[in-house]
Design a protein around this motif. Structure first.
Motif, PDB file in Angstrom:
ATOM      1  N   ASP A  80      38.391  38.894  49.889  1.00  0.00           N
ATOM      2  CA  ASP A  80      39.276  39.890  50.484  1.00  0.00           C
ATOM      3  C   ASP A  80      38.398  40.923  51.170  1.00  0.00           C
ATOM      4  N   HIS A  82      43.737  45.869  54.576  1.00  0.00           N
ATOM      5  CA  HIS A  82      43.371  44.864  53.571  1.00  0.00           C
ATOM      6  C   HIS A  82      43.682  43.490  54.142  1.00  0.00           C
ATOM      7  N   VAL A  87      32.361  42.951  43.991  1.00  0.00           N
ATOM      8  CA  VAL A  87      32.850  43.845  45.039  1.00  0.00           C
ATOM      9  C   VAL A  87      31.647  44.592  45.591  1.00  0.00           C
ATOM     10  N   ALA A 133      35.519  41.740  48.501  1.00  0.00           N
ATOM     11  CA  ALA A 133      35.739  41.414  47.094  1.00  0.00           C
ATOM     12  C   ALA A 133      35.810  39.900  46.969  1.00  0.00           C
ATOM     13  N   TYR A 137      38.423  39.596  41.802  1.00  0.00           N
ATOM     14  CA  TYR A 137      37.428  40.513  42.366  1.00  0.00           C
ATOM     15  C   TYR A 137      36.195  40.613  41.460  1.00  0.00           C
ATOM     16  N   GLN A 195      35.280  31.450  42.902  1.00  0.00           N
ATOM     17  CA  GLN A 195      34.870  32.454  43.879  1.00  0.00           C
ATOM     18  C   GLN A 195      34.956  31.889  45.288  1.00  0.00           C
TER      19      GLN A 195
END
Length: 70
Positions: free
Chosen positions: A57, A66, A28, A20, A25, A53
């Motif tokens: 993640d 995560h 994605v 992401a 996000y 940006q």
């Protein structure tokens, strides 16, 4: 045939690995390959975003992993 120009090797991710992009996000997608020099991922193009940006993640849905704010 195109010669490989990457300096670092790329590896295939485990199943169901996602990336992401951005704090909200904004993009994605599924990770295609990953290595020390970066990663490649596929996402559906939507509207253009001017948001920051500079972070990414990584999610591994298989083990609920995560890795945030890279």
């Amino acid at each position: 045939m195109i010669s490989e120009r990457r300096r670092q090797p790329r590896f295939l991710p485990v199943e169901n690995s996602f990336a992401a992009l951005g704090a909200s996000y904004s993009k994605v997608g599924k990770i295609k390959d990953i290595g020390l020099g970066g990663l490649g991922f596929e996402y559906i193009v939507g509207e253009a975003s001017n948001k920051d940006q500079t972070r990414i993640d990584i999610f591994l849905s298989r083990n609920a992993f995560h890795l945030a704010n890279l």
